[in-house]
Design a protein around this motif. Structure first.
Motif, PDB file in Angstrom:
ATOM      1  N   THR A  17       0.581  -1.342   0.023  1.00  0.00           N
ATOM      2  CA  THR A  17      -0.047  -0.025   0.089  1.00  0.00           C
ATOM      3  C   THR A  17       0.722   1.337   0.041  1.00  0.00           C
ATOM      4  N   GLU A  18       2.221   1.026   0.527  1.00  0.00           N
ATOM      5  CA  GLU A  18       2.807   2.383   0.257  1.00  0.00           C
ATOM      6  C   GLU A  18       3.399   2.670  -0.860  1.00  0.00           C
ATOM      7  N   ASP A  19       3.206   1.792  -2.027  1.00  0.00           N
ATOM      8  CA  ASP A  19       3.669   2.260  -3.134  1.00  0.00           C
ATOM      9  C   ASP A  19       2.827   3.130  -3.995  1.00  0.00           C
ATOM     10  N   ALA A  20       1.588   3.572  -3.427  1.00  0.00           N
ATOM     11  CA  ALA A  20       0.336   4.191  -4.147  1.00  0.00           C
ATOM     12  C   ALA A  20       1.208   5.461  -4.903  1.00  0.00           C
ATOM     13  N   ASP A  21       2.151   6.204  -4.257  1.00  0.00           N
ATOM     14  CA  ASP A  21       2.826   7.545  -4.664  1.00  0.00           C
ATOM     15  C   ASP A  21       3.569   7.339  -5.958  1.00  0.00           C
ATOM     16  N   LEU A  22       4.226   6.078  -5.742  1.00  0.00           N
ATOM     17  CA  LEU A  22       5.177   5.805  -7.106  1.00  0.00           C
ATOM     18  C   LEU A  22       4.304   5.273  -8.080  1.00  0.00           C
ATOM     19  N   LEU A  23       3.225   4.535  -7.935  1.00  0.00           N
ATOM     20  CA  LEU A  23       2.353   4.531  -9.169  1.00  0.00           C
ATOM     21  C   LEU A  23       1.813   5.758  -9.751  1.00  0.00           C
ATOM     22  N   LEU A  24       1.327   6.506  -9.013  1.00  0.00           N
ATOM     23  CA  LEU A  24       0.819   7.863  -9.430  1.00  0.00           C
ATOM     24  C   LEU A  24       1.660   8.763 -10.144  1.00  0.00           C
ATOM     25  N   GLU A  25       3.083   8.718  -9.689  1.00  0.00           N
ATOM     26  CA  GLU A  25       4.128   9.522 -10.420  1.00  0.00           C
ATOM     27  C   GLU A  25       4.432   8.797 -11.847  1.00  0.00           C
ATOM     28  N   LEU A  26       4.346   7.429 -11.807  1.00  0.00           N
ATOM     29  CA  LEU A  26       4.808   6.696 -13.015  1.00  0.00           C
ATOM     30  C   LEU A  26       3.554   7.115 -13.955  1.00  0.00           C
TER      31      LEU A  26
END
Length: 190
Positions: A17-26
């Motif tokens: 769940t902590e990876d949400a910002d990485l996916l948003l940025e991508l």
């Protein structure tokens, strides 16, 4: 069962769940999303309430498959992701390969390296008989990755999309590789 995979330059691991910002940025990069949404970014709600939940559901149903966060091995930098999962529960032996990488990682061989590693994992462990990948016919970069990973073009087809994006009039292409063919190539000529 391994829930991560390492190559010479990559670490592929499960998403959290902590990876949400990485996916948003991508997905905020219009060039990354060009052949997927015509360049539109993915909204936060979709990442948090649909995409990550989809990833987690694959981990439960197919523990050795699913979606993989791709990190640069020496720096830990997030480069993007790979998918290596059955598109439906009816054919768990047929696995779709996909990838989405940051533009800064394009052209450096990361997509081919990760794709080859996942194909090797799939064909050396029980369960996977066929790997396939699909992209728009005009997406030459992705098509080159599929070819370098050992997949071959098997068909061109046309789909009805609710919103056509530039290039969709040329159709989609499917590339594939069978387990027996992969093993025969590894053995080489006799």
């Amino acid at each position: 069962m391994r829930i991560h995979l390492e190559t010479g330059r990559l670490v592929l691991r499960r998403f959290t769940t902590e990876d949400a910002d990485l996916l948003l940025e991508l997905d905020a990069d219009p060039e990354v999303m060009r052949y997927l949404t015509g360049g539109r970014a993915t909204p936060r709600e979709e990442v948090e309430q649909r995409i990550l939940l989809l990833y987690f559901s694959y981990y439960r149903r197919f523990p050795a498959l699913g979606y993989w966060a791709a990190l640069e091995r020496t720096t830990g930098e997030f480069l993007g992701w790979f998918e290596f999962r059955p598109p439906d529960d009816e054919r768990p032996d047929e696995v779709e390969l996909g990838y989405r990488l940051r533009r800064s990682a394009w052209g450096l061989g990361y997509a081919t390296e990760g794709a080859r590693a996942l194909i090797g994992k799939g064909f050396t462990e029980p369960g996977v008989e066929r790997v396939f990948a699909v992209t728009m016919a005009v997406n030459q970069g992705s098509r080159r990755v599929m070819e370098k990973a050992g997949l071959r073009h098997v068909r061109t087809f046309f789909q009805d999309w609710p919103e056509a994006i530039e290039g969709s009039e040329h159709g989609e292409v499917e590339y594939a590789l069978e387990r027996a063919e992969w093993h025969a190539r590894r053995r080489g000529p006799r």
